[in-house]
Write a protein that holds these residues in place. Sequence first.
Motif, short mmCIF file in Angstrom:
data_model
loop_
_atom_site.label_atom_id
_atom_site.label_comp_id
_atom_site.label_asym_id
_atom_site.label_seq_id
_atom_site.Cartn_x
_atom_site.Cartn_y
_atom_site.Cartn_z
N GLU A 28 0.83 -1.21 0.00
CA GLU A 28 0.00 0.00 0.00
C GLU A 28 0.87 1.26 0.00
OE1 GLU A 28 -3.46 1.66 2.91
OE2 GLU A 28 -3.06 -0.50 2.90
N ASP A 29 1.88 1.26 0.88
CA ASP A 29 2.78 2.41 0.92
C ASP A 29 3.50 2.58 -0.40
OD1 ASP A 29 2.12 3.11 3.46
OD2 ASP A 29 3.78 2.03 4.41
N GLN B 197 1.35 4.27 -2.71
CA GLN B 197 1.21 5.67 -2.32
C GLN B 197 2.41 6.51 -2.72
OE1 GLN B 197 -1.32 7.22 -0.89
NE2 GLN B 197 -2.64 5.46 -0.60
N TYR B 198 3.59 5.93 -2.58
CA TYR B 198 4.80 6.66 -2.94
C TYR B 198 5.01 6.70 -4.45
CZ TYR B 198 6.85 7.56 1.62
OH TYR B 198 7.11 8.05 2.86
#
Lengths: 398, 163
Positions: A216-217, A220-221
């Motif tokens: 998920e991160d 996002q990044y």
Amino acid sequence: MAETEQARTLRTEHMFLNLGPQHPGTHGVLRVVLELDGEVVVNAVPHIGYLHRGYEKIGEDRTFHQYIPYTDRLDYLAPLSNNTAYVMAVEKLLDIEVPERTKYIRVICCELARISAHLLGMGIMALDLGAFTVFLWGFREREKLYDIFEKLTGTRLTTSYMRVGGVVMDLYDGFGEDVRTFLNDFPSAVDEMEALLTRNRIWVDRCKGVGVISGEDAVQYGLTGPNLRASGVEHDLRKANPYLVYDRFDFDVPVGTNGDSLDRYLVRMEEMRQSARVVEQALNQLPAGPVNADMPKIVLPTKGKVLTSMEELIHQFKLMSQGFEPPVGEVYSAIENPKGELGFYIVSDGEPKAYRMRIRSPSMINLQAFPHMVRGGMLADAIAIIGSMDLVMGEVDK
Amino acid sequence: MKIQYKELSFWEKLYLPAIVKGLSITLKHLFMWPKFTMQYPEEKPEPGPRFRGFPKLVKDKEGHPKCVACGLCAAVCPPHAITLQAEETEELSWERTPVSFEIDMGRCILCGMCEEACPVEAIVLSDTYELVINDTRKWVFEIDKLLEDWEGKETELFLKNRK
Ligand code: SF4
Ligand code: SF4
């Protein structure tokens, strides 16, 4: 109360440490300012710009043809792939369809470039973590590929091989045999590299659980490429948006589970094997035919015709001195580069030069996730993380 | 395709087996033949027919530069490395010839676009790759230097390649 008093008087200042720009573990000229509490990294701030050459601005001052050599120098470990990404963007702007043979040639070039980039990337990662042998072996294999590139394009590194509407020259005679010879030895070479690292306790200790980023991160990044896939997100432009002729090949996209440095390494190792499969299939299916689109107003005429025919001579003069004029508009086109999604966003006002040339370079965006990955880790982990992210500064700074 | 990674077994967690395995592989390489490394200054790599070394001007049979000073190479050169000046001439079967022709080798990126652009094949990228110039003032190659005889790649090669 007494505790805070003690904490105040005995407070340890955090130490700031410059990692790079000359540090060999930072892949070129990356400078990271690390905030350290003892040996634990509290924060990391990458400082970029040491290799800035203004390539987006230069794109506004060179014709579309002249800009090709500049793209070699973005991710200088995979110039053939950069060339392809760029010319495909221009072709999209002009709405040109390239001949079948060229599509296959481009696929072969991109995949060979991916193999060479990963060989070096993982070799360097091993070198940073103290395994010199792997680096040399990776380099040796890459050298064989570079010999093929040299025969094909004329140079080893700055290939400038693709042209808008085709390629500079067709494959040389014997290209297929050369590549097949390479592919024959290649699996055993990767196996050897893996034999030294993958199940070696020291390697595993340094990589496992280091620089974890969740899927998920990672999304996002905006991570792309093997760094994203190591976190378990199966996203590969070759499958998600099959460009060229990628939908005709049978290959797998490896994804990891934990998103740590070990996964990033494993994903790349597997990707090389899959790329070898694609090259093999592409060579078998390679059709005959012309390599350049039949568009005299855009594609250079062949040399023989320039010397004998007036019309071609006029086209040659027009194309070389002014360049072609694309329609007004804007395009974004991206391909899966070894490091991730390399995209070109071109705004055209109808002139032979771009009005705005925006490069979405994967390393630049991947680098943003570095502080997130390194926070809370040890100083030595920073090196393992930079190595496993496989950053290329030519692309970060542009 | 998920990559499966089996946890290290007890044996693998002991350092020794990995070390023995690693050393045996490297030892095998010690006796591998042929050796891959080229001892560079003594042995020299042979450039292929498409090799892009530094640019040279081509002479015709009488020794005149073939260049007609059209300026296409200078126009296309991405880093603007070429400067040339044209002159009218009566001795030749064509009317223009360069009086001066300079390539700034500090700028040239050996991209080959001049060779691609030239309509009369007067400029080619030679197969010379040893290009070390210590003195920055000597980086600009004048016409005499560019016309010097050199052994190697024939202009026809390029014609053959770009069919
Ligand atoms: S090789 Fe490229 S950079 Fe060098 S002079 Fe020719 S066009 Fe210019
Ligand atoms: S393109 Fe050829 S003929 Fe024209 S100026 Fe250059 S070298 Fe001379």
